[in-house]
Design an enzyme around this catalytic site. Structure first.
Site, PDB file in Angstrom:
ATOM      1  N   HIS A 112      23.506   3.715 -19.362  1.00 36.54           N
ATOM      2  CA  HIS A 112      24.623   3.851 -17.656  1.00 36.54           C
ATOM      3  C   HIS A 112      25.573   2.717 -18.277  1.00 36.54           C
ATOM      4  CE1 HIS A 112      21.888   4.605 -15.189  1.00 36.54           C
ATOM      5  NE2 HIS A 112      20.856   4.453 -14.760  1.00 36.54           N
ATOM      6  N   ASP A 124       2.723   7.361   1.766  1.00 35.74           N
ATOM      7  CA  ASP A 124       1.310   6.790   1.747  1.00 35.74           C
ATOM      8  C   ASP A 124      -0.073   7.890   2.143  1.00 35.74           C
ATOM      9  OD1 ASP A 124      -0.381   5.174   2.645  1.00 35.74           O
ATOM     10  OD2 ASP A 124       1.084   3.575   3.653  1.00 35.74           O
ATOM     11  N   GLY A 141       0.639  -1.136   0.140  1.00 34.61           N
ATOM     12  CA  GLY A 141       0.307   0.172   0.164  1.00 34.61           C
ATOM     13  C   GLY A 141       0.619   1.183  -0.408  1.00 34.61           C
ATOM     14  N   ASP A 190      28.863   6.772 -10.810  1.00 36.63           N
ATOM     15  CA  ASP A 190      27.352   5.797 -10.924  1.00 36.63           C
ATOM     16  C   ASP A 190      28.183   4.090 -11.294  1.00 36.63           C
ATOM     17  OD1 ASP A 190      24.750   4.716 -12.331  1.00 36.63           O
ATOM     18  OD2 ASP A 190      25.407   5.982 -14.289  1.00 36.63           O
TER      19      ASP A 190
END
Lengths: 547, 547
Positions: B360, B435, B39, B187
């Protein structure tokens, strides 16, 4: 020919073959639930059709011992009012007996059949044909009746150099082709992979090479039922002078069955109990563990979470995944791998070294099967819609007329007569859930409720009203679960209480006295209030008590 | 240097760079929830540290416009009691302004910066260095202070032939190296892939080849933010005389932004609205759609379920996935593909043709970055623990002394002084859930409750007892939700009612009058009863009303 499972999906394989009203069932498999099948334990084929026809079942024939081919058997048997004879290879029946035992189904007759053996089941002469797969005793099933012979391949590959030295019985398959095969129902699992699958026996040397580059402890994870793989891990460990230890319940159980049937040889003194591992230096052991799919309670997952009683992973350890993730398990497997890296151990997967071989034949093997058996009709099985389509294309590519290649669905019977073949009217098929001790239909409202509860939680409002005039006589109780970021003392709870009182007062003013109506108003008023405040739609359950 | 997100995970990238008490924040990314975060709408970095230091923030610098680098910005800004200046490339800021607008954050100063431009932020001289990635305007950030220069690469690849013709500014990177780079934060996303990543501009010709083999309608799905990919789809369609139609909200929105900034050129008259698609023959259109990750409400998912208002897929159509599934999305993507096959359409993925290029860089590019910038210290970023480790190994392989390569974690500050570098005491970091309208901590009890509710459902028992002696004065109400295969009239409900009465009678007999205690007994008795009957553990919630 009625497939009840395994078409348009990977798993819960089950097929009904019928002639003159008599039935042979081939395989009774299960599937594991997807994440949106909340709280479901197992997924089974819908076997309503069999329940209604229990009297007509001459035999249940099991091609091999994997869960997606035998796992539903206890549930099928419990729903039939008589138990038909059950047949399978020796390893299959040993695994099935152990499973039936766990389900307290003890007086079931399960008959061992060897490759090439024939037996009668009503109008059918049944023959099991030796195949190769990622478990020993994998068979194709040939069902001969007056109309002709149907071959269900089960799961197979054409491994020319299997670990136990016994390849698939291509000679018998060719003979079936020369005799004239009516229908071929073949495994589609790897229809999307070009070429031939690599041999299982090629994995052993690669494992040994990989082991030889590890200076510390080695943990190998694979499917517990892949008996030949376990043998190859043992052999590689043995060659490098390492002891082996079996960790995980199913790994110990299957290896024991495999040893008792002669499929696994472990040299005397080489096997070490998990508790004794600490007595050996890291570089002298190989742990063989369950958990190659990242299963939540598996031994490897527990190791990755630093939560296994006998194995704590650390720098210098190497965990070797001698398996690929089954589609859908990628996330769990990746999480497990990353946890292991975080503990400082190294991980080697099939991306790093060829340490796994699939048990399912690739495109060229599926074509070879069609060329060997020369079937009049082809109905691809064991695959999602993509793979069924690709398998159909392969059959056409080797010369089966397109109109004789069928793309079936669960519940769609393929009817074959002297004059031709075609789909008949759909029978009931689909899925059934095992949830706790009960088995039931997925359209059960519970799952929809669970989805709602899991996304947004629940508010329960208990209001006590006077029987006379419907007025609130006590402060309403507000209980909530799964609603985030608020607590009992929160302002929103006070406001909700006021909203309850307002709703009750309105009902009382409108002289509504029927409890169902009062509850209905409460539900609507509060659901709106909650949505406006939280922008979520938790379940709202009002309970009105009259005093 | 304090990473608050993006280490040990893929997503929610956020880094705090600090000198003499002054802060520059680089990126404010989010993650999407995993299936067990029931949820939850979004996952953010825990930015408690920033909240407490709001006064010290000189700037927020955004490397590029992807959600995992900018998505948390509205939430960060709402929690800071002052809004620091925000900087980014023109496409980044255009996307961010649109996002802030949706969050009703209208008076925020967002400044466009071009590649090579420099600006001051407190003690830092900031410079954005042009990189290549799967979105235009992707920059590395160089932060120069008295101690030295830190380079955060953002997401990057070294694409020698990018679609817009402007490669990464390797010359400036080399210059930074010659000047002496203090710290490189790079990265790590593709640290596990050997070699060099393929160029984005190689995708276009492959798309055109693929299109030319399609005789019917073509649907291409890709990331909506991959502006150059959209351009290449348009070019391939144009070359073959097909119209294009943009389907899906974010596809239309991003393409519009891309067009207004000159990143996308669509020839006059070539763009067709989704509703006009029916006016053109199938072989004359290419639909560009969202949904490459199988997202539940995306246009492609709706097409696959036969539920899209403008596009119904059928035999002859070809759906081309010009993207790979992000780890974790495999199941949703496979389900979508199989549904499309079931509708009779064909599917082409990156397994069938090289129609995607990652944004990437691969291992050789990460090594090139280290060789160009010659950093004293290296702290790999943007990767799970596996990729951080592999990136560390790459840095060591090109000569950075192992003691100068750091394997960090979120919340672990890397402190650099004249005399050396090392980790300092851990700061608060972790994750925060969005939420509904609220933002809060994941240790909130709600999620545990939701897990319980989603697995096994809930029983609510409302008992009405006499205030005098605690005896039951009305039949208890039994309400259940998410409990499978039983209904109101079920025997188990009657038995449960009896169990409630028995428990209440026992409490009354023991002269227990405190409601909490009565409820406690009820809970324990009923939970045991339910488990014994159902072998499941639904939540059991007793409510006792005294009258």
């Amino acid at each position: 020919m009625l497939p009840l499972g395994g078409l348009g999906e990977i798993g819960k394989n089950m097929t009904v073959v019928e002639y003159e009203g008599r039935i042979v069932v081939v395989d009774t498999g299960l599937m594991f639930p997807t994440p949106d099948q909340l709280g479901v334990d197992l997924v089974l084929p819908d076997f309503t059709y069999l329940r209604e026809r229990a009297e007509d079942i001459e035999a249940i024939v099991l091609t091999h011992g994997h869960e997606d081919h035998v796992g539903a058997l206890p549930f099928v048997l419990r729903q039939l009012d008589r138990t038909p004879p059950i047949y399978g290879g020796p390893l299959t029946t040993a695994m099935v007996r152990s499973k039936l035992d766990e389900h307290h189904l003890r007086d079931v007759e399960v008959t061992d059949v060897k490759a090439g053996e024939k037996f009668d089941a009503g109008p059918f002469a049944v023959e099991l044909v030796k195949m190769t797969h990622s478990i020993p005793d994998a068979f194709a099933v040939a069902l001969k009746c007056e109309l002709g012979t149907t071959l269900l391949t089960g799961d197979y590959k054409f491994d020319q150099t299997p670990v136990d030295g016994v390849p698939a019985d291509v000679s018998r398959l060719a003979e079936l082709g020369r005799e004239g095969l009516l229908l071929l129902c073949g495994d589609s699992t790897n229809a999307d992979r070009p070429g031939m699958s690599p041999s299982e026996s090629g994995v052993g040397p690669r494992l040994e090479e990989t082991f030889s580059r590890c200076s510390g402890r080695i943990v190998v994870t694979s499917f517990a039922s892949n008996i030949h793989r376990v043998q190859q891990v043992v052999d590689a460990a043995s060659a490098l002078g390492r002891k082996v230890s079996l960790v995980g319940r199913s790994m110990r159980k299957n290896t024991n069955i495999g040893r008792s049937l002669g499929h696994i040889q472990i040299p005397e003194g080489m096997l070490v109990g998990p508790k004794e591992l600490q007595d050996f230096p890291d570089e002298k052991v190989v742990v063989i563990s369950t958990g190659s799919q990242g299963e939540p309670l598996s031994a490897l997952r527990r190791m990755a979470h630093g939560d296994h009683p006998n194995v704590s992973l650390h720098g210098g350890d190497t965990v070797i995944f001698s398996a690929t993730p089954i589609p859908g398990n990628e996330r769990a497997v990746n999480e497990t791998i990353d946890r292991i890296f975080h503990l400082g151990a190294d991980v080697i997967t099939t991306r790093d070294a060829p340490i796994h071989a699939s048990g399912h034949g690739y495109a060229e093997e599926l074509k070879l099967m069609v060329n060997l058996t020369k079937p009049r009709y082809v109905l691809p099985m064991h695959g999602d819609y993509k793979r069924l389509r690709l398998h159909s294309d392969l059959a056409k590519a080797v010369g089966v007329p397109p109109r004789n290649v069928f793309r079936g669905e669960n519940g769609l019977p393929l009817e074959i007569t002297e004059s031709g073949a075609g789909f008949a009217a759909r029978e009931q098929a689909g899925l059934v859930f095992v949830d706790g001790v009960d088995v039931g239909a997925p359209e059960d409202i519970a799952l929809r409720d669970r989805r709602m509860l899991s996304a947004d939680g629940i508010f329960i409002i208990v209001a006590t009203v006077s029987e006379q005039d419907g007025h609130s006589v006590a402060p309403p109780e507000i209980i909530f679960r799964g609603v985030p970021f608020i607590d009992e003392g929160d302002k929103v709870v006070d406001e909700l209480r006021e909203a309850v009182d307002a709703s009750l007062a309105r009902s009382a003013k409108e002289e509504i006295s029927e409890i169902d109506l009062i509850q209905g108003h409460l539900h609507d008023d509060l659901a709106e209030f909650v949505y406006n405040r939280l922008k979520k739609r938790p379940m709202v359950l009002p309970v009105v008590v009259e005093v």
